[in-house]
Design a protein around this motif. Sequence first.
Motif: not given
Length: 532
Positions: A413-415, A418-419, A452-454, A460-465
Amino acid sequence: MHLNFNEMSIAQEIEKRRTFGIISHPDAGKTTLTEKLLLFGGAIQKAGAVKSNKIDMHARSDWMEIEKQRGISVATSVMAFEYEGSKINLLDTPGHQDFAEDTYRTLTAVDSVIMVVDCVKGVEIQTEKLMEVCRMRSTPVISFINKLDREGKDPYDLLDEIEGKLNIQVHPLSWPIGMGKTFQGVYSLYDKSLRLFKGGQQLHEEATKFSDVNSPELDKLIGERYANQLREDVEMLQDLYGDLPVEDYLSGKVAPVFFGSAVNNFGVKELLDTFLKISPNPKPRKLDEEMISPTHKEFSGFVFKIHANMDPKHRNRIAFLRICSGKFERGSNYYHTRQDKKFRISQATAFMAQDKETIDEAYPGDIIGLYDTGNFKIGDTLTEGMKGVYGGIPAFSPEIFREVINKDAMKTKQLDKGLAQLMDEGVAQLFSFELGSRKAVGVVGQLQFEVIQYRLKHEYGASVEFAPMQLYKACWISSKDPKKLNEFLGSKQRHIARDKDDKLVFMAESKAWLQMVQDNFPDIEFHFTSEF
Ligand code: G4P
C-alpha cells in the motif's frame, strides 16, 4: 471596450509583468547570469548569493547532500524582482539533463526565454533539446552568447551554428569587438552605443552613445584596426539583418542575439534593458478550446511543478501555480477543475529572490506557491468557476525503463501511494501494463531511479528494486478507426500499458521493431508525446 476600475488595475499589473526562464547547457553561465540580473534588480546585494542548482555528481552517494541540493533548487525555483517599474518573474530550470522533464514543464509557465550559449563550446546538445520545446510552443527566445573574455569561436560562425543547430533565424542586437585577450567591448546595434570592456564588475558604468561608427572618436577609443573592423561588421550586419522585426521575435521565428560576459557583468544591462523593451507580457492562453485573456475578470491558473517537503514527517508539498487570468486573492475559494471541487486557498507564497513570503494577491504572469496536502498534480487547473484545463504540459517518451520490483509485500500500500505521489510530482513516469500487474517506471536519466528508491524508502517506508527492461520507447497511440485500434490492442496485448492519466501506450522494445509495427498497422498513429 470599457474596463471597470478592477479590470484596469489588473491590466496595469499585466503590463508590468515579464515571466521568463533562462536555459542553457550546464556550465554555460546560467547561474552567473541569473545572479547579475538579480543584482540589477536589487534583489540580492552581493555576488555569490545565488546557488547553482546543479546536482553535484561527486555527491551522488551522499543522499543528504542530494536532498540539500533539492532544497536549494526549490529555494531558487522562482525569483521575482522589480526593475525600472517592471515586475520580473525569473523561473529557474534544472541544468542537469536527468531532470530535463522538469525543465520542459517549467517552460510551459513562461512567456519567453533567454538562452545562454558558451562562445567557446558553441551550441551544445542540452540546448538543442530545450530549444525544441520552445519551438513547440513558439516561445520567444533571446540568445546571450557568454564568456567573450575567453578565446571562443568566430561570432559569425556562432550565429551560423545557432541557426543550423537550433533551427531558428538569428538577429544580432550587439556585436563583439575582439575576443578573449583582445576583447575590447560590445557595440549595441539596437541603440547604437559602445561599451568598453575593462574587466571586473561594471554595474554602474554607462555605455557611450555612438550613433555613427565612422566618427574618428571610435579610433581613439579602440584603435584604428578594431575601429575599421567594427565599421565593416556593422555595415555587413545592417545589410544582412536590417532592423529587428519585433513581431517575428514575438512569434518565435527570430532570436535576437547579444554578446557579453556574465561573470564580468558585461553586456548584461544591454540584455536586460532590451529584453524589457521587446519581450512579451502575459498573453492569452487556451483553456480547453477557449482562449482566455489575462485580463479576463475571473482568476485562473495551472500547476506546473510540485515540490515535496524534504522532511518525511511533514508530507506536505508546494504546488507551483502560474496565474493565467484575473486576480488571485488569498482566502478565496477556487475551483479545482479535475476534482470538480472548490478549495479555500488560505496559504500562498510568493517567491521574492530567495525568500518566500506570504502574499494576499497576485496577477497573471506571477508564480505562487500553494500549500498542498496531496490535492494537486502537475497540469491541474484552478479557476474562479470556469471549467476546463490549461493544456500544453506534454509528457515525452522516457529514455530508460525499469520494472518496479516490490521487495516488501507488507508495504504494498505504501509503495502504491508513494509511487502515485512521486508521479504526481513528475519525478518519473509510471506505465501499468494491461496484462498482469507489471509496472514500468520511465525516466530521462539514471539518477532519477536512485532518487525514487531513496525517497520511497525514507518518505513512505517502501522498498523497491528496479529490474532492467528491454524497452526503447513509450508511444501514445490513437486511431481514427476504433475497430482498427481494438484489433491492434488485441494483437499487441502484452505490450500495451496505461500512463498516469489512463491513456493507452504502446511499449516498443526496439527501434527496428517499432518501425515494423508502424508499417504493419498503418491506421494506428504512434505519438512520442502525450499531447497530440
Ligand atoms: P551554469 O549555471 O550554466 O551551469 O553555469 P555557471 O553560471 O555556474 O557558470 C559556469 C562557470 O563559468 C563558472 O565557473 C562561472 O564562473 C564561469 N563563467 C560564467 N560566466 C563567465 C564569463 O563570462 N567568462 C568566464 N571566463 N567564465 C564565466 P566555475 O569555475 O565553474 O565556478 P566559479 O568557481 O567561478 O564560480
